[in-house]
Design a protein around this motif. Structure first.
Motif, PDB file in Angstrom:
ATOM      1  N   GLN A 131       0.842  -1.189   0.000  1.00 18.02           N
ATOM      2  CA  GLN A 131       0.000   0.000   0.000  1.00 18.02           C
ATOM      3  C   GLN A 131       0.880   1.242   0.000  1.00 18.02           C
ATOM      4  N   MET A 132       0.572   2.143  -0.917  1.00 21.24           N
ATOM      5  CA  MET A 132       1.375   3.347  -1.102  1.00 21.24           C
ATOM      6  C   MET A 132       0.814   4.519  -0.312  1.00 21.24           C
ATOM      7  N   ASN A 133       1.720   5.431   0.027  1.00 18.51           N
ATOM      8  CA  ASN A 133       1.369   6.706   0.634  1.00 18.51           C
ATOM      9  C   ASN A 133       2.057   7.788  -0.186  1.00 18.51           C
ATOM     10  N   VAL A 134       1.337   8.846  -0.535  1.00 18.22           N
ATOM     11  CA  VAL A 134       1.921   9.909  -1.346  1.00 18.22           C
ATOM     12  C   VAL A 134       1.638  11.267  -0.708  1.00 18.22           C
ATOM     13  N   LYS A 135       2.563  12.167  -0.921  1.00 14.21           N
ATOM     14  CA  LYS A 135       2.400  13.545  -0.465  1.00 14.21           C
ATOM     15  C   LYS A 135       2.921  14.453  -1.571  1.00 14.21           C
ATOM     16  N   PRO A 136       2.041  14.860  -2.485  1.00  5.78           N
ATOM     17  CA  PRO A 136       2.479  15.741  -3.566  1.00  5.78           C
ATOM     18  C   PRO A 136       3.055  17.049  -3.032  1.00  5.78           C
ATOM     19  N   ARG A 137       3.901  17.649  -3.812  1.00 11.22           N
ATOM     20  CA  ARG A 137       4.536  18.904  -3.419  1.00 11.22           C
ATOM     21  C   ARG A 137       3.487  19.925  -2.992  1.00 11.22           C
ATOM     22  N   ASN A 138       3.745  20.566  -1.857  1.00  6.59           N
ATOM     23  CA  ASN A 138       2.887  21.598  -1.252  1.00  6.59           C
ATOM     24  C   ASN A 138       1.642  21.029  -0.580  1.00  6.59           C
ATOM     25  N   ALA A 139       1.439  19.720  -0.615  1.00 11.75           N
ATOM     26  CA  ALA A 139       0.325  19.133   0.119  1.00 11.75           C
ATOM     27  C   ALA A 139       0.609  19.179   1.615  1.00 11.75           C
ATOM     28  N   GLN A 140      -0.423  19.356   2.410  1.00  9.52           N
ATOM     29  CA  GLN A 140      -0.262  19.445   3.856  1.00  9.52           C
ATOM     30  C   GLN A 140      -0.261  18.093   4.528  1.00  9.52           C
ATOM     31  N   GLU A 141      -0.947  17.113   3.949  1.00  6.89           N
ATOM     32  CA  GLU A 141      -1.075  15.803   4.558  1.00  6.89           C
ATOM     33  C   GLU A 141      -0.739  14.703   3.552  1.00  6.89           C
TER      34      GLU A 141
END
Length: 413
Positions: A131-141
């Motif tokens: 299972q992946m977790n991602v945090k795109p640039r400038n995302a807070q969470e």
């Protein structure tokens, strides 16, 4: 014309031991003190399974912390000015597969973050999903719990490697979807699969790269000028488990090819995968083998993106455990790490190796617990400094420890 050549920074100059052929036994005597500085670790007690990644001028450390016997968190910290900053939490869970050899990792691409965990999919011991977790640039969470594969079989999926690729991530993994027992009691083989994952966590361009691989050795990947390459421990019908490479060239994947014929016949997985590092079309790979009942760590070079390889260089033998890492210091020099075992203790070692086979003195970074729970030590390089991470076990607790070592730039004609 000046060419920068990096050397491991020592209190005294490194004693080079000359060009070593594979049949020779490398010198292991340490004759000077290592200029190693232990760093303040951002990890707390009951931490383990570190992973370091460096992309351009950004270095990240991730690890797992146990809340109790069944609840875990994955955390990470950023390196700034040569020191680890405060820990940040990616995800917490109670239904994970937490294993000494198949551990969460983190990656970064132009400010976009990617990580993964292994989530149990049934009551079977080795039944879990990636299972992946991602945090795109400038995302807070973080966005968590994204499925990498969609076969929905209660089988083993893991041993992930990931690397930044264009404006996304190249991800590969071992996939057990064919290992489910059919109506006549037959089981298929473990497979190697790969694809490109967008910064939002969507898998595209998925493809099976090898239909039969070793079941539980780590995979490793890199991006060459030609495209992605994946190295892994292969498996033949005769149970030969040597290291193979698949390469993407002009958008097409090549057939698996052995990088060197060790001819290691073993009827079981050694849980000891390779590592690769790329600089343009220059590749360096390190791996462990015990072919002919002779344990050894070897390094091999390629200057054409992995189509052809040189003869391997013997790094260490006798008491080696493997658990390797390797990276480029410059176009001619690589740094390799591995583990050795003696008298119930494990020794986290590091050495410089040149393309021509010249080896530096091997140095001990840390003395560790000799069992499997010590895991796989990590190594990365940023702006002339090597960074290390490993799990230190004391009595009934564990903690991720970190250290750094300067790399000196030497100018040569």
């Amino acid at each position: 014309m000046q060419k920068v050549v990096y050397r491991l920074s020592l209190v005294l100059f490194l004693l080079c031991v000359g060009c070593k052929k594979q049949q020779e036994r490398p010198q292991k005597k340490e004759v000077a003190q290592l200029d190693l500085q232990e760093m303040k670790s951002p990890a707390k007690a009951m931490s383990s399974l570190p992973h370091i990644v460096s992309n351009k001028d950004l270095t990240l450390l991730s690890w797992v912390e146990a809340v109790n016997d069944s609840v875990f968190t994955v955390k990470y910290a950023q390196l700034q000015d040569g020191e680890w900053q405060g820990a940040q939490t990616i995800i917490m869970g109670s239904d994970w597969f937490v294993n000494w050899a198949d551990y969460p990792i983190i990656a970064e691409n132009n400010g976009h973050l990617w990580s993964h965990v292994l989530k149990k999919s049934s009551k079977g011991t080795y039944s879990y999903d990636i299972q992946m977790n991602v945090k795109p640039r400038n995302a807070q969470e973080w966005t968590t719990g994204l499925a990498l594969h969609t076969d929905a079989t209660p089988t083993e999926h893991g041993f992930v490697s990931v690397t930044p690729y264009k404006d996304a991530f190249f991800v590969n993994w071992l996939d057990g979807r064919n290992t489910m027992q059919n109506e006549v009691g037959e089981r298929g083989a473990m497979t190697l699969r790969a694809g490109v994952v967008s910064v939002a966590g969507k898998l595209v361009q998925e493809q099976e790269l090898d239909a039969s691989t070793c079941d539980c050795c780590q995979t490793t990947s890199a991006i060459t000028d030609n495209g992605p390459v994946v190295l892994y421990r292969d498996r033949t019908e005769d149970e030969v488990r040597d290291i193979s490479i698949v390469r993407q060239v002009q958008g097409q994947w090549t057939a698996p090819k052995t990088i060197h014929a060790d001819n290691w016949v073993i009827k079981g997985c050694p849980v000891n995968g390779p590592k690769v590092s790329a600089m343009g079309n220059n590749l360096v790979a390190a791996w462990f083998t015990a072919a002919q009942e002779t344990p050894r760590v070897q390094v091999i070079f390629s200057d054409d993106g992995g189509e052809h390889f040189s003869d391997p260089v013997l790094i260490a033998d006798e008491h080696v455990m493997g658990r390797v890492d390797v990276l480029w210091a410059d176009e001619e020099t690589a740094v390799v790490s591995w583990m050795e075992s003696e008298a119930g203790k494990a020794f986290f070692k590091v050495m410089q190796v040149d393309r021509n086979g010249t080896l530096s003195t091997p140095w001990t970074i840390a003395v560790m617990e000799g069992s499997r729970k010590s895991g796989f030590p990590q190594m990365e390089i940023e702006e002339g400094t090597l960074y290390f991470a490993w799990t230190d076990y004391t009595d009934d607790t564990s903690k991720v420890r970190t250290a750094k070592m300067l790399v000196t730039a030497l100018a040569t004609e």
